[in-house]
Design an enzyme around this catalytic site. Structure first.
Site, short mmCIF file in Angstrom:
data_model
loop_
_atom_site.label_atom_id
_atom_site.label_comp_id
_atom_site.label_asym_id
_atom_site.label_seq_id
_atom_site.Cartn_x
_atom_site.Cartn_y
_atom_site.Cartn_z
N ASP A 1 0.81 -1.22 0.00
CA ASP A 1 0.00 0.00 0.00
C ASP A 1 0.84 1.28 0.00
O ASP A 1 0.30 2.37 0.18
CB ASP A 1 -0.92 0.02 1.22
CG ASP A 1 -2.13 -0.90 1.06
OD1 ASP A 1 -2.48 -1.20 -0.09
OD2 ASP A 1 -2.72 -1.30 2.08
N ARG B 1 -9.71 5.13 11.65
CA ARG B 1 -8.25 5.01 11.67
C ARG B 1 -7.63 5.98 12.69
O ARG B 1 -7.11 5.56 13.72
CB ARG B 1 -7.68 5.26 10.27
CG ARG B 1 -8.18 4.30 9.19
CD ARG B 1 -7.68 2.87 9.39
NE ARG B 1 -8.12 1.98 8.33
CZ ARG B 1 -7.48 1.79 7.19
NH1 ARG B 1 -6.36 2.44 6.95
NH2 ARG B 1 -7.94 0.95 6.29
N HIS C 1 -11.38 6.84 5.61
CA HIS C 1 -10.50 8.00 5.74
C HIS C 1 -11.28 9.25 5.32
O HIS C 1 -12.15 9.19 4.45
CB HIS C 1 -9.27 7.89 4.81
CG HIS C 1 -8.14 7.10 5.37
ND1 HIS C 1 -7.27 6.40 4.57
CD2 HIS C 1 -7.70 6.91 6.64
CE1 HIS C 1 -6.35 5.81 5.32
NE2 HIS C 1 -6.59 6.10 6.58
N CYS D 1 -5.40 9.60 -2.55
CA CYS D 1 -4.64 8.63 -1.75
C CYS D 1 -3.20 8.51 -2.23
O CYS D 1 -2.30 8.22 -1.45
CB CYS D 1 -5.31 7.26 -1.82
SG CYS D 1 -6.88 7.14 -0.96
#
Length: 302
Positions: free
Chosen positions: A86, A157, A186, A280
């Site tokens: 990731d 998170r 997120h 992202c």
């Protein structure tokens, strides 16, 4: 950093866009998805049994990097590391404000090694004020700079305690928001900052008190419908004029256009398999606008 007009005028369904808004040149950190895979599931979008085409992911990522360069922005490169699939999602690795860096502390052990990779990059790039979070905080995934404030999310998170830490380290007041829909784990999947005073968001991703707060703070916000939110349309990058967003979010792109911004569609379907989109993949490196120098020791993306 002074506003700089950028001449690229992407075309959408209605043809080339004319906008009086002015872009600011940005510096971004990206990481090529050379080791990208979905081998675990830490959000509802991830399915390890669903095939991933790494070559396609790399192709799509290169197109995103080319779009950002074409808009006049600087793109620096974080080297990918095996075992960290990731890492392509650099936005989660840190938050940078006026040359101050707060490196993330990831909630899930599968991503914990990304913090050290980001620390090494900032050291090599000679950023002088680098802190590592003591509280769980997933960088620009949950900490979005909006003018002279930081919009910070909790719920999945980043912890509420991390909001206070970010305020102390980064030197901006923090507005706490609560996410409630696990698909939007997120903040940058549920809200995008368009400029210092305007945002777009999906109300249903937030707790009712947060919805009321956002309505008060941003009465002219663009609201994304469920279809565009599910297409990750809010995982967008704005330079104050151009808004880079997923091509599938067509309705949201038209709203962006109507608000005077220039929508720039990109397609990242392979990265969406891991719950990621354009934002992202991009960590903004905000320099010290009061005169402090931030040198860049890392190479640019070729």
């Amino acid at each position: 950093m002074n506003p700089v007009p950028i001449t690229l005028s992407p075309a959408g369904p209605a043809g080339p866009v004319r906008s009086a808004r002015r872009a600011r040149r940005r510096r971004y950190l990206l990481c090529p998805p050379e080791h990208f895979a979905v081998t675990y599931a830490i959000n509802p979008w991830m399915d390890p049994d669903r095939p991933v085409d790494r070559a396609a992911a790399l192709r799509q990522w290169r197109e995103l990097a080319a779009v950002l360069r074409g808009l006049g922005h600087r793109v620096d490169l974080l080297g990918p590391e095996p075992g960290l699939p990731d890492m392509v999602f650099t936005a989660n690795g840190a938050t940078v404000v006026a040359g101050r860096v707060l490196v993330a502390r990831f909630r899930h052990p599968q991503r914990a090694g990304e913090s050290a990779a980001h620390r090494r990059w900032f050291a090599a790039a000679r950023f002088g004020r680098v802190s590592t979070a003591a509280e769980v905080n997933e960088g620009e995934g949950d900490l979005l700079v909006a003018g002279r404030r930081i919009l910070a999310a909790s719920g999945f998170r980043t912890t509420p305690a991390a909001h206070r830490e970010a305020e102390q380290v980064l030197g901006l007041p923090v507005v706490s928001l609560e996410l409630t829909d696990p698909r939007y784990y997120h903040l940058d999947t549920a809200l995008a900052v368009l400029d210092d005073s305007r945002v777009m968001y999906h109300p249903e991703a937030f707790a009712p008190p947060t919805r009321r707060l956002l309505r008060r703070l941003y009465p002219d916000a663009i609201l994304a419908d469920p279809a565009d939110a599910a297409a990750f349309g809010l995982n967008a990058i704005s330079d104050g004029r151009h808004v880079v967003l997923p091509a599938a979010a067509r309705g949201l792109a038209e709203q962006v256009r109507a608000a005077g911004f220039v929508p720039v569609p990109v397609a990242l379907p392979e990265l969406l398999k891991a719950g990621g989109g354009p934002k992202c993949c991009v960590l903004e490196l905000r320099s010290d606008e009061r005169g402090g120098r931030v040198d860049g020791g890392a190479p640019r993306v070729a």
